[in-house]
Scaffold this active site. Structure first.
Site, PDB file in Angstrom:
ATOM      1  N   ARG A 173      -0.255  -1.563   9.776  1.00 27.92           N
ATOM      2  CA  ARG A 173       0.773  -0.550   9.949  1.00 27.92           C
ATOM      3  C   ARG A 173       0.735  -0.132  11.413  1.00 27.92           C
ATOM      4  O   ARG A 173       0.142  -0.803  12.246  1.00 27.92           O
ATOM      5  CB  ARG A 173       0.501   0.634   9.015  1.00 27.92           C
ATOM      6  CG  ARG A 173       0.656   0.297   7.533  1.00 27.92           C
ATOM      7  CD  ARG A 173       0.599   1.566   6.704  1.00 27.92           C
ATOM      8  NE  ARG A 173       0.818   1.307   5.301  1.00 27.92           N
ATOM      9  CZ  ARG A 173      -0.142   1.070   4.431  1.00 27.92           C
ATOM     10  NH1 ARG A 173      -1.397   1.041   4.831  1.00 27.92           N
ATOM     11  NH2 ARG A 173       0.136   0.846   3.175  1.00 27.92           N
ATOM     12  N   GLY A 221      -0.139   0.526  14.709  1.00 24.83           N
ATOM     13  CA  GLY A 221      -1.351   0.536  15.512  1.00 24.83           C
ATOM     14  C   GLY A 221      -2.618   0.396  14.716  1.00 24.83           C
ATOM     15  O   GLY A 221      -3.675   0.805  15.174  1.00 24.83           O
ATOM     16  N   CYS A 222      -2.599  -0.161  13.522  1.00 19.41           N
ATOM     17  CA  CYS A 222      -3.811  -0.280  12.719  1.00 19.41           C
ATOM     18  C   CYS A 222      -4.563  -1.519  13.149  1.00 19.41           C
ATOM     19  O   CYS A 222      -4.154  -2.626  12.852  1.00 19.41           O
ATOM     20  CB  CYS A 222      -3.466  -0.364  11.233  1.00 19.41           C
ATOM     21  SG  CYS A 222      -4.906  -0.552  10.170  1.00 19.41           S
ATOM     22  N   GLY A 223      -5.661  -1.341  13.852  1.00 20.07           N
ATOM     23  CA  GLY A 223      -6.340  -2.473  14.437  1.00 20.07           C
ATOM     24  C   GLY A 223      -7.441  -3.062  13.594  1.00 20.07           C
ATOM     25  O   GLY A 223      -8.054  -4.052  13.979  1.00 20.07           O
ATOM     26  N   CYS A 269      -7.055  -3.511  10.024  1.00 18.60           N
ATOM     27  CA  CYS A 269      -6.518  -4.116   8.821  1.00 18.60           C
ATOM     28  C   CYS A 269      -6.692  -5.626   8.901  1.00 18.60           C
ATOM     29  O   CYS A 269      -6.365  -6.248   9.898  1.00 18.60           O
ATOM     30  CB  CYS A 269      -5.032  -3.786   8.675  1.00 18.60           C
ATOM     31  SG  CYS A 269      -4.683  -2.025   8.597  1.00 18.60           S
TER      32      CYS A 269
END
Length: 279
Positions: A114, A116-118, A120
């Site tokens: 999602r 800027g989810c680094g 995931c």
């Protein structure tokens, strides 16, 4: 290295404004919204990550992400970079050194996050908490922090237009802002700044100010770029503080007019100190 950009960071959209002292009434107006699109990062023809981001400064984003994630060790390991518009979003194609591509394949890490989810898509706990680089904290005064904080809003046109973006600013040790990048994601904004700084001599001896909390990844990305001080307008997490101590990075949070909290201030023996400064 090519740096063609595509896409607007804002779009106009019709909205209903509901207000009234004696009852709700509607007014139809045009509002300015922040654009958020899928951005695929493709290395030597292999798709590695898909992030939701603002479609501006994508060359900086791709380069900064590659550096902060350890895909590249130096900017010169990226031989070519182009941004293409596709039917479902945008794609950034990077041509990188063969050895770096081999290492990337070995990591077997595929991100689909999602905003800027680094983390995931990380496959194990060992991958989640990576070793952090040691950095040198710059001499940083309380007045410099406050000066940068006071002028941050003047350097955030996307936030001013939409109210929906984060900013990451590079500041000198006097607190003057020299460079800002914005994005709907806080991680993305920092990656864009890191990418822009990678070819900028002003990246020595200053600090980064971010309009977000100071999480583990914000500290880790800063240290990976050799940044010795991170100032955030919101709080820090426990892991962020622990990593700042490990890296020797100065970590400041809750930076508001007249006050800020120092979570870690490296000393000669590298012992942390916590303090609250008020103006």
């Amino acid at each position: 290295m090519k740096r063609r950009e595509t896409g607007s960071p804002t779009r106009h959209h019709g909205v209903d404004v509901r207000l009234g002292a004696s009852g709700w009434s509607g007014t139809r107006v045009a509002d300015t919204l922040a654009t958020e699109v899928p951005v695929a990062l493709i290395y030597n023809g292999i798709s590695h990550a898909v992030m939701m981001a603002s479609p501006a400064d994508l060359a900086d984003f791709a380069l900064g992400f590659s550096l902060s994630e350890g895909i590249l060790a130096h900017p010169h390991e990226c031989y070519d970079l182009t941004v293409h518009e596709e039917s479902l979003g945008l794609a950034v194609h990077l041509e990188i050194a063969t050895q770096r591509l081999v290492e990337l394949k070995q990591r077997r890490r595929s991100l689909a996050g999602r905003t800027g989810c680094g983390l995931c898509g990380t496959e194990s706990l060992e991958q989640a908490i990576q070793p952090i680089a040691r950095v040198q904290a710059p001499p940083l005064s309380d007045s410099a922090i406050q000066r940068a904080l006071t002028s941050l809003a003047d350097h955030q046109p996307l936030q001013a237009a939409t109210g929906a973006s984060h900013g990451a600013a590079w500041c000198d040790t006097s607190g003057h802002i020299h460079l800002v990048r914005e994005d709907v994601g806080r991680h993305n904004a920092l990656d864009k700044l890191i990418g822009a700084l990678s070819s900028d001599s002003r990246s020595e001896g200053g600090f980064v100010l971010v309009s977000s909390r100071a999480s583990y990844e914000m500290v880790h990305k800063s240290a990976s770029a050799g940044i010795g001080a991170l100032v955030a307008v919101s709080a820090a997490t426990t892991l962020a503080v622990e990593l700042a101590q490990e890296a020797g990075l100065m970590l400041v949070g809750f930076a508001r007019p007249g006050r800020h909290v120092i979570y870690h201030h490296p000393t000669p023996d590298d012992e942390g100190a916590t303090a609250i400064v008020t103006g």
